[in-house]
Scaffold this motif. Structure first.
Motif, PDB file in Angstrom:
ATOM      1  N   GLY A 137      15.482  34.667  66.400  1.00 61.10           N
ATOM      2  CA  GLY A 137      15.308  36.404  67.365  1.00 61.10           C
ATOM      3  C   GLY A 137      14.348  37.346  66.484  1.00 61.10           C
ATOM      4  N   THR A 138      15.115  37.861  67.605  1.00 55.28           N
ATOM      5  CA  THR A 138      14.159  40.085  67.266  1.00 55.28           C
ATOM      6  C   THR A 138      14.948  40.196  66.083  1.00 55.28           C
ATOM      7  N   SER A 139      14.181  40.934  65.239  1.00 53.32           N
ATOM      8  CA  SER A 139      15.216  41.727  64.695  1.00 53.32           C
ATOM      9  C   SER A 139      15.657  42.569  65.101  1.00 53.32           C
ATOM     10  N   LYS A 140      17.483  43.130  64.940  1.00 52.67           N
ATOM     11  CA  LYS A 140      18.292  44.060  65.456  1.00 52.67           C
ATOM     12  C   LYS A 140      17.766  45.859  65.477  1.00 52.67           C
ATOM     13  N   LYS A 141      16.773  45.823  64.325  1.00 52.76           N
ATOM     14  CA  LYS A 141      16.634  46.826  64.423  1.00 52.76           C
ATOM     15  C   LYS A 141      15.525  47.458  64.125  1.00 52.76           C
ATOM     16  N   SER A 142      14.245  46.563  64.395  1.00 58.63           N
ATOM     17  CA  SER A 142      13.005  46.303  64.957  1.00 58.63           C
ATOM     18  C   SER A 142      12.431  45.447  66.058  1.00 58.63           C
ATOM     19  N   ASP A 143      11.948  45.614  66.463  1.00 56.19           N
ATOM     20  CA  ASP A 143      11.026  45.796  67.806  1.00 56.19           C
ATOM     21  C   ASP A 143       9.971  43.991  67.444  1.00 56.19           C
ATOM     22  N   ALA A 144       9.744  44.903  65.887  1.00 56.75           N
ATOM     23  CA  ALA A 144       8.312  43.992  65.370  1.00 56.75           C
ATOM     24  C   ALA A 144       8.467  43.117  64.550  1.00 56.75           C
ATOM     25  N   HIS A 145       9.913  43.417  64.233  1.00 60.77           N
ATOM     26  CA  HIS A 145       9.714  42.310  63.307  1.00 60.77           C
ATOM     27  C   HIS A 145      11.281  41.228  63.954  1.00 60.77           C
ATOM     28  N   TRP A 146      10.792  39.526  62.557  1.00 61.65           N
ATOM     29  CA  TRP A 146      11.693  38.904  63.287  1.00 61.65           C
ATOM     30  C   TRP A 146      13.075  38.577  62.176  1.00 61.65           C
ATOM     31  N   MET A 147      13.382  38.298  63.604  1.00 61.93           N
ATOM     32  CA  MET A 147      15.006  38.405  62.064  1.00 61.93           C
ATOM     33  C   MET A 147      15.282  36.757  61.703  1.00 61.93           C
ATOM     34  N   GLY A 148      15.781  35.516  60.751  1.00 63.85           N
ATOM     35  CA  GLY A 148      16.459  34.392  61.068  1.00 63.85           C
ATOM     36  C   GLY A 148      17.249  34.025  59.928  1.00 63.85           C
ATOM     37  N   ARG A 149      17.043  32.892  58.997  1.00 58.62           N
ATOM     38  CA  ARG A 149      18.133  32.381  57.880  1.00 58.62           C
ATOM     39  C   ARG A 149      17.315  32.300  57.090  1.00 58.62           C
TER      40      ARG A 149
END
Ligand code: SAH
Ligand code: F3S
Length: 487
Positions: free
Chosen positions: A432-444
């Motif tokens: 999903g989208t990073s909690k801190k930035s809409d321009a970044h993805w978050m994954g593992r």
């Protein structure tokens, strides 16, 4: 994903010629608001509850104010977890004043622990349902609809909900939990779980594989096999783990243990990422570690709670291994899977814990250098062996100071571990989208460490190779260099 809203029931029942009930359900679906606390198992159970109630014509809602039925799936693991739930009940009480027909039900471990007492202590509660009684919800709801309080806290020998297809709640559509065992037979002396969740039983591997295949077909890319003690998984045709020796020779010969289940799952969906939680050191076998090494889609991460580094305290906790045996296990993991991440749970201030015991915990952590951890001050739980036999004799200040020390040390180790990823290119599954930035993805990555990187052309559910450029103690920061071969 959108929850099933009763329409499925309409189709089901129409084929059985029962359209009247259906029409009611369709025109007048009731609204279910469900909130979960505690372990992943509770979140997974809430998806089972939502599934059972969707068949009864309930739509889930995120809006508490409009709910006809409010369910809270509760946790008893520490006193604080119970206090949090009591606070929420106060809030529900306030809402009930504006919506007097709203009913409130308590599910999960607090329901099991407090039983009827809940109805006396919390006047707002209409229904109390333990973790093995969710299939009785339709009857219990009928009871409360007719104005009576309803309670079912019977624990089961064989209920695994293997035949209930969970309704995925708050899902990202990419990762999902699949429960494989229920209950726990370990009887750690501090722990309330064996009392609230009953004896250990395993779910039919066939129904597990069906759920995994179904998730893959729906676009999910990662599953976590869930249990209080997954390594103790044992299927021999149903029944309690402790009754395995009473099974027939045939049942024993064809039984499926956790290593085998992992292998079956990994082979059934070779592109699906597979995780599991939680492992108990005394039950984690070499077979499991070797199976992890053999299949690329099984992630290199083990949550391996130890609770204490002191042999004396481990014994008092009824953890059935020593510090030396734990080190052997860690050495084996690192030998077979050198880049395997390991995380811990720790308890500070267990009864009689001395400064020396505490130093043993710090030195154990120094040896393992965990990737991350979950650390708690001991909280006495009524009914446990520790509560009955041992005085809660460590002052809160001491518990808290020791907790601070282990949290600080873990922070150092986490940073040491994340730094080892910098410069590498690792496969990340976008959640999903990073909690801190809409321009970044978050994954593992495979090790379960969070990775954040610019979105570019990629999308949720993609497997992407990410070059790791920097890190904090909890997060890796990088840049995508292309899709991974698994995409
Ligand atoms: N096997 C389980 C463990 C459940 S409890 C699992 O699936 O995770 C999670 C953690 O809570 C335990 O590992 C332990 O560290 C902590 N815990 C359990 N009982 C506790 C207590 N009485 N006081 C403080 N922490 C506790
Ligand atoms: Fe609790 Fe120990 Fe089981 S921590 S859940 S009794 S493994």
């Amino acid at each position: 994903m959108k929850p099933n809203n009763g329409i499925e029931k309409i189709i089901d029942e129409k084929t059985q010629g029962n359209t009247l009930v259906l029409a009611n359900d369709k025109k007048n679906p009731r609204k279910l608001y469900i909130e979960s606390y505690g372990c992943q198992m509770n979140f997974s159970d809430s998806e089972i509850v939502a599934s059972i109630l969707s068949k009864e014509g309930f739509n889930t809602t995120q809006n508490l104010e409009e709910a006809d039925l409010v369910l809270v799936n509760t946790c008893s693991i520490r006193e604080k977890a119970e206090l949090t739930v009591r606070k929420r009940l106060e809030k529900f009480n306030a809402v009930k004043k504006t919506n007097p027909t709203m009913k409130v039900g308590v599910l999960g471990c607090m329901a099991e622990r407090l039983k009827n007492k809940f109805l006396e202590e919390e006047k707002i509660v209409d229904m109390v349902v333990g973790p093995d009684a969710y299939k009785d919800l339709p009857n219990l709801i009928q009871e409360i609809d007719e104005g009576r309080n309803a309670v079912n806290v019977i624990l089961s020998k064989d209920e695994t909900y293997g035949d209930v297809a969970p309704v995925r709640l708050n899902s990202n559509g990419v990762t999902a939990f699949v429960s494989i065992t229920r209950g726990c037979d370990n009887m750690c002396t501090f722990c309330v779980v064996p009392f609230t969740r009953g004896r250990e039983r395993s779910r039919d591997p066939q129904s597990i594989l069906e759920e995994v295949n179904d998730l893959w077909n729906k676009g999910f890319k990662e599953i976590t096999l869930l249990g209080q003690n997954v390594d103790s998984y044992l299927w021999y045709g149903g029944g309690l783990k402790k009754d395995f020796d009473k099974a027939t020779a045939m049942q024993q010969a064809t039984s499926v243990d956790f290593a085998k289940l992992l292998e079956m799952t990994a082979m059934a969906q070779p592109k699906m990422r597979i995780r599991f939680s939680t492992s108990n050191p005394q039950d984690l076998s070499l077979d499991v570690i070797e199976t992890m090494a053999k299949y690329e889609n099984i992630c290199n991460y083990i949550h391996l709670p130890v609770q204490s580094g002191s042999d004396r305290i481990l014994k008092a906790m009824n953890r059935l291994h020593t510090r030396a045996e734990y080190f052997d296990l860690i050495d084996n993991i690192k030998r077979i899977i050198p880049d395997c991440a390991i995380s811990q749970d720790m308890i500070t201030g267990f009864p009689t814990e001395t400064e020396e015991d505490h130093q043993d915990t710090l030195s154990l952590m120094e040896y393992v250098k965990y990737d991350f951890g979950f650390m708690f001050a001991y909280s006495e739980r009524p009914g446990t062996l520790a509560a009955r036999k041992l005085e809660d004799d460590i002052p809160l200040e001491t518990k808290k100071r020791r907790l601070r020390e282990i949290i600080d040390l873990q922070q150092t180790h986490s940073h040491y571990r994340t730094k080892q990823h910098v410069g590498k290119t690792e496969e990340v599954l976008i959640e999903g989208t990073s909690k801190k930035s809409d321009a970044h993805w978050m994954g593992r990555n495979s090790q379960n460490t969070v990775v954040v990187f610019p979105k570019e052309k990629y999308t949720i559910g993609d497997f992407v190779n990410v070059k790791i450029k920097a890190c904090t103690s909890a997060t890796l920061l990088g840049e995508a260099v292309g899709y991974s071969k698994n995409n």
